[in-house]
Design a protein around this motif. Structure first.
Motif, mmCIF file in Angstrom:
data_model
loop_
_atom_site.group_PDB
_atom_site.id
_atom_site.type_symbol
_atom_site.label_atom_id
_atom_site.label_comp_id
_atom_site.label_asym_id
_atom_site.label_seq_id
_atom_site.Cartn_x
_atom_site.Cartn_y
_atom_site.Cartn_z
ATOM 1 N N ILE A 1 48.482 22.354 39.113
ATOM 2 C CA ILE A 1 48.299 21.033 38.682
ATOM 3 C C ILE A 1 46.783 20.327 38.898
ATOM 4 N N THR A 2 46.768 19.343 37.813
ATOM 5 C CA THR A 2 45.239 18.961 38.061
ATOM 6 C C THR A 2 45.433 17.413 38.046
ATOM 7 N N LEU A 3 44.569 17.021 38.856
ATOM 8 C CA LEU A 3 44.608 15.435 39.010
ATOM 9 C C LEU A 3 43.280 14.764 39.575
ATOM 10 N N PRO A 4 43.004 13.561 38.867
ATOM 11 C CA PRO A 4 41.757 13.204 39.491
ATOM 12 C C PRO A 4 41.646 12.652 40.987
ATOM 13 N N GLN A 5 40.329 12.139 41.412
ATOM 14 C CA GLN A 5 40.014 11.901 42.608
ATOM 15 C C GLN A 5 40.856 10.924 43.209
ATOM 16 N N VAL A 6 41.117 9.818 42.626
ATOM 17 C CA VAL A 6 41.790 8.742 42.875
ATOM 18 C C VAL A 6 43.351 8.839 43.056
ATOM 19 N N PHE A 7 43.755 10.038 42.381
ATOM 20 C CA PHE A 7 45.064 10.223 42.960
ATOM 21 C C PHE A 7 45.510 11.103 44.137
ATOM 22 N N SER A 8 44.198 11.310 44.742
ATOM 23 C CA SER A 8 44.503 12.257 46.075
ATOM 24 C C SER A 8 44.587 11.621 47.221
ATOM 25 N N GLN A 9 45.124 10.467 47.235
ATOM 26 C CA GLN A 9 45.490 9.754 48.346
ATOM 27 C C GLN A 9 46.532 8.876 48.192
ATOM 28 N N GLY A 10 47.248 8.153 49.357
ATOM 29 C CA GLY A 10 47.973 7.279 49.331
ATOM 30 C C GLY A 10 49.488 7.589 48.456
ATOM 31 N N LYS A 11 49.814 6.738 47.757
ATOM 32 C CA LYS A 11 51.266 7.057 47.142
ATOM 33 C C LYS A 11 51.593 8.323 46.494
ATOM 34 N N PHE A 12 50.540 8.519 45.472
ATOM 35 C CA PHE A 12 50.704 9.861 44.798
ATOM 36 C C PHE A 12 50.739 11.257 45.653
ATOM 37 N N MET A 13 50.001 11.296 46.793
ATOM 38 C CA MET A 13 50.198 12.429 47.521
ATOM 39 C C MET A 13 51.256 12.345 48.633
ATOM 40 N N GLN A 14 51.845 11.258 48.835
ATOM 41 C CA GLN A 14 53.090 11.203 49.441
ATOM 42 C C GLN A 14 54.107 11.579 48.428
ATOM 43 N N MET A 15 53.971 11.135 47.167
ATOM 44 C CA MET A 15 54.960 11.629 46.146
ATOM 45 C C MET A 15 55.137 13.411 46.186
ATOM 46 N N LEU A 16 53.944 13.560 46.315
ATOM 47 C CA LEU A 16 53.759 15.377 46.211
ATOM 48 C C LEU A 16 54.354 16.089 47.464
ATOM 49 N N SER A 17 54.043 15.235 48.729
ATOM 50 C CA SER A 17 54.651 15.702 49.805
ATOM 51 C C SER A 17 56.227 15.723 49.852
ATOM 52 N N ASP A 18 56.693 14.576 49.173
ATOM 53 C CA ASP A 18 58.231 14.490 49.138
ATOM 54 C C ASP A 18 58.788 15.596 48.266
ATOM 55 N N PHE A 19 58.006 15.834 47.154
ATOM 56 C CA PHE A 19 58.406 17.253 46.367
ATOM 57 C C PHE A 19 58.471 18.454 47.229
ATOM 58 N N CYS A 20 57.550 18.840 47.839
ATOM 59 C CA CYS A 20 57.322 20.146 48.429
ATOM 60 C C CYS A 20 58.472 19.972 49.653
ATOM 61 N N HIS A 21 58.777 18.875 50.315
ATOM 62 C CA HIS A 21 59.839 19.028 51.494
ATOM 63 C C HIS A 21 61.135 19.280 50.596
ATOM 64 N N ALA A 22 61.409 18.448 49.411
ATOM 65 C CA ALA A 22 62.566 18.562 48.636
ATOM 66 C C ALA A 22 62.997 20.060 48.034
ATOM 67 N N HIS A 23 61.732 20.741 47.695
ATOM 68 C CA HIS A 23 61.968 22.009 46.909
ATOM 69 C C HIS A 23 60.884 22.849 47.815
ATOM 70 N N PRO A 24 61.080 23.424 48.976
ATOM 71 C CA PRO A 24 60.132 24.269 49.494
ATOM 72 C C PRO A 24 60.058 25.495 49.015
ATOM 73 N N GLN A 25 60.830 25.967 48.137
ATOM 74 C CA GLN A 25 60.685 27.141 47.367
ATOM 75 C C GLN A 25 59.470 27.229 46.427
ATOM 76 N N ILE A 26 59.282 26.025 46.175
ATOM 77 C CA ILE A 26 57.811 25.698 45.023
ATOM 78 C C ILE A 26 56.701 25.499 45.693
ATOM 79 N N LYS A 27 55.549 26.012 45.271
ATOM 80 C CA LYS A 27 54.351 25.890 46.007
ATOM 81 C C LYS A 27 53.399 25.135 45.040
ATOM 82 N N LEU A 28 52.359 24.371 45.528
ATOM 83 C CA LEU A 28 51.666 23.740 44.383
ATOM 84 C C LEU A 28 50.069 24.184 44.682
#
Length: 224
Positions: A25-52
Motif C-alpha cells: 500500500i502506498t500513501l502520502p505523508q499526511v496520511f501517516s498519522q491520526g485517523k488514517f493510521m488508526q484505521m490501518l491499526s484496526d484492520f490489522c487487529h481485525a485481520h491478523p493473518q493479513i500483513k501490510l
C-alpha cells in the motif's frame, strides 16, 4: 475420492495463501498519522493473518510497475486501468502559530502572508501560485522559504518560523489544542478542495485479502 482430495487441496492452498497475505500500500505523508493510521491499526487487529507493506511517499507511484495493491491519493484518477473510491474531502487552510498577531488589518494580513508564508514544496505549486496572485501577492514562489517534508513543515510552523498551508485534517489536533490558529481574513484561503481516494486495479479480480481491505476501508470512512 479424487474430487474430494482436490477440493481439500484447494481449500488448504487458499487458507495458506490468506495466512501469508501481504498487501502493498502506498500513501502520502499526511496520511501517516491520526485517523488514517488508526484505521490501518484496526484492520490489522481485525485481520491478523493479513500483513501490510506500507510505502509512505508523496510521489504517485505506478501500481503495476511497483506491484502495489492499493494507493491513497488526493488527486483525480488519471489511469483508466485503475478504479477509484472517494473516501472524504479535505480543504486547504492557512494557519499561523500562536505568537503571530491576530488583530491585523487586511493590508497587514496580506503583508504577513507575503513575508512569512512557508511553501510546502511537496504539493502542486501551480495552483498555489495562481491563488496567491489572485489575492494580490505577486512575490515569486522561489523567494519564499520552502520545505519538502510534511512533518518538518508542520514543525516549522509550530516553532514560529512562519505561516503554513495545510490540509485541515493534518492539523486537526494542533488547532484543537490552540497550538496554531486559522487565518480567515482577508480571505478564507480555501483555495483548493481535495477528494482523497482509494485506488486499485480495475482489470484484476481482487483476491480475498484485497477485497477484505477494500471493504473495510470503504465502510470505515462512510460510517464515520
Amino acid at each position: 475420492m479424487l474430487e474430494s482430495l482436490s477440493q481439500a487441496e484447494e481449500l488448504f492452498l487458499s487458507g495458506s495463501q490468506q495466512a501469508h497475505s501481504v498487501l502493498r500500500i502506498t500513501l502520502p505523508q499526511v496520511f501517516s498519522q491520526g485517523k488514517f493510521m488508526q484505521m490501518l491499526s484496526d484492520f490489522c487487529h481485525a485481520h491478523p493473518q493479513i500483513k501490510l507493506d506500507l510505502i509512505i511517499t508523496n510521489k504517485n507511484l505506478d501500481l503495476v510497475q511497483q506491484d502495489i495493491d492499493f494507493a491513497f491519493r488526493g488527486s483525480a484518477l488519471a489511469d483508466s486501468q485503475m478504479r477509484s473510491i472517494k473516501l472524504f474531502q479535505a480543504k486547504t487552510i492557512l494557519c499561523a502559530p500562536q505568537g503571530f498577531a491576530r488583530q491585523l488589518t487586511t493590508v497587514q494580513q496580506l503583508q504577513v502572508i507575503t513575508e512569512q508564508l512557508l511553501i510546502p514544496s511537496y504539493i502542486n505549486l501551480s495552483t498555489l501560485r495562481l491563488y496567491l496572485q489572485k489575492i494580490g501577492i505577486k512575490k515569486p514562489l522561489h523567494q519564499f522559504t520552502a520545505i519538502d517534508d510534511a512533518f518538518s513543515y508542520k514543525q516549522a510552523v509550530l516553532a514560529g518560523m512562519g505561516v503554513g498551508i495545510f490540509l485541515d485534517f493534518f492539523v486537526e489536533q494542533e488547532l484543537k489544542q490552540n497550538q496554531i490558529w486559522q487565518i480567515t481574513d482577508p480571505h478564507p484561503f480555501s483555495y483548493k478542495f481535495l477528494d482523497f481516494n482509494m485506488i486499485y486495479h480495475k482489470n484484476i479480480k481482487l483476491a480475498k485479502p484485497q477485497a477484505l481491505f477494500r471493504d473495510f476501508v470503504t465502510h470505515y470512512f462512510t460510517a464515520t
